[in-house]
Design an enzyme around this catalytic site. Structure first.
Site, PDB file in Angstrom:
ATOM      1  N   LYS A  58       0.799  -1.227   0.000  1.00 15.43           N
ATOM      2  CA  LYS A  58       0.000   0.000   0.000  1.00 15.43           C
ATOM      3  C   LYS A  58       0.831   1.276   0.000  1.00 15.43           C
ATOM      4  CE  LYS A  58      -4.478  -1.232   0.270  1.00 15.43           C
ATOM      5  NZ  LYS A  58      -5.539  -0.686  -0.598  1.00 15.43           N
ATOM      6  N   SER A  91       1.080  -9.736  -0.623  1.00 11.64           N
ATOM      7  CA  SER A  91       0.787  -8.305  -0.565  1.00 11.64           C
ATOM      8  C   SER A  91       1.145  -7.639   0.754  1.00 11.64           C
ATOM      9  CB  SER A  91      -0.692  -8.067  -0.863  1.00 11.64           C
ATOM     10  OG  SER A  91      -1.505  -8.829   0.021  1.00 11.64           O
TER      11      SER A  91
END
Length: 330
Positions: free
Chosen positions: A57, A312
């Site tokens: 992110k 991720s």
């Protein structure tokens, strides 16, 4: 009139984002994962868990925040997030000297909430629904004039997340399959755009929990489907509990993504154990779904010789990780 592809994030935008965020986000490694039962096929893990905030992110948040004007920085920034985007915004805001306000759900993992506070952000707690987070953030913008840093439905966020796909395509151009987790769609849409623009023959698939399978249903039906928060909040993969994909993200997904598969909670936990055993990477549940797809749903994926599974994030609660690693496989 522009064609549909010309309205989506371009390779030039992605490369510009990569140069822009280089001082903040690292170029994460690809690690070969010798999982049992995969002889003759290569599986590589893209270790986004090694980013400064422990998740991908930071790429999108940095790309958005580094393009703010001095006046916008002075106003401060706000976002709504269950944890990893919160940390990305807090980290990038701190780098430019901006105040960061994060609207978080009450069930956000304590480890992610603590990390966000540790980066100097102000946290506002709300209920479980992503729609509630958005509503509270919009009210705070009206009151204080903050600049919104969306978690996924934003061109600059997509271009930032796409740098992950750019790195994969540049480092492993002969990969024939790339898998990305999908929640709101920021990572999947960006990765798919980068990979397909560089290597059109590479297949790109999204993966999400079957308990939060709104993206798979949306892909199957051809229109965005929204799931209620009480359904999506059931999954252990807290980073994938978004109730629907974003509009811009879905446009990219329809243009570039070849399919979306879902995995079970048991498979996610087994994949976490497999990742730790094979690579010593620490995955959070959301980061393990792609490996779960390769290990348990190969029959739903195209044949491959060399696949990349994006891990991720690695922001997992230590107690949860210990439980997963020590439980008996079911």
């Amino acid at each position: 009139m522009k064609t549909e592809l010309e309205t989506l994030v371009s390779l030039d935008q992605i490369r510009a984002a990569a140069a822009r965020i280089a001082p903040i986000a690292i170029r994460t490694p690809l690690l070969r994962a010798p999982f049992p039962g995969t002889k003759g096929r290569e599986i590589w893990l893209k270790a986004e868990s090694l980013q400064p905030i422990g998740a991908f992110k930071i790429r999108g948040a940095a790309n958005k925040i580094l393009q703010l004007s001095p006046e916008e920085i002075a106003r401060g920034v706000i976002t709504y997030s269950s944890g990893n985007h919160a940390q990305g915004v807090a980290y990038a805001a701190r780098e430019v000297g901006a105040k960061a306000v994060i609207v978080m759900p009450s069930n956000a993992p304590a480890v992610k909430r603590a990390a966000t506070l540790g980066l100097g952000a102000e946290v506002v707690d709300v209920g479980l629904a992503s729609s509630e987070r958005l509503a509270v953030a919009e009210e705070l913008v009206r009151k204080h004039g903050y600049v919104v840093i969306p978690p996924y439905d934003d061109e600059q966020i997509i271009a930032g997340q796409a740098t992950c796909g750019l790195e994969i395509a540049e480092e492993l151009p002969d990969a024939d399959l790339v898998l990305s987790p999908v929640s709101g769609g920021g990572l999947l849409s960006g990765v798919a755009a980068a990979v397909k623009r560089l290597n059109p023959r590479t297949k790109v698939f999204g993966v999400e929990p079957e308990l939060a399978g709104d993206a798979a249903e949306s892909f199957r039906t051809g229109s965005i489907v929204t799931w209620p928060a009480e359904l999506t909040s059931r999954t252990i993969a807290d980073g994938l509990r978004t109730q629907s994909v974003g509009a811009r993200n879905f446009a990219h997904i329809r243009a570039f993504v070849d399919g979306i598969v879902t995995v079970t909670e048991v498979e996610i936990r087994a994949a976490m154990r497999a990742i730790v055993a094979a690579t010593r990477l620490v995955p959070e549940p959301s980061g393990a779904v792609t490996t779960a797809a390769l290990l348990f749903h190969a029959h739903e994926l195209p044949p491959f010789c060399k696949a990349v599974a994006i891990v991720s994030g690695g922001n997992v609660d230590p107690a949860q990780l210990a439980q997963v690693l020590t439980e008996c496989a079911q």
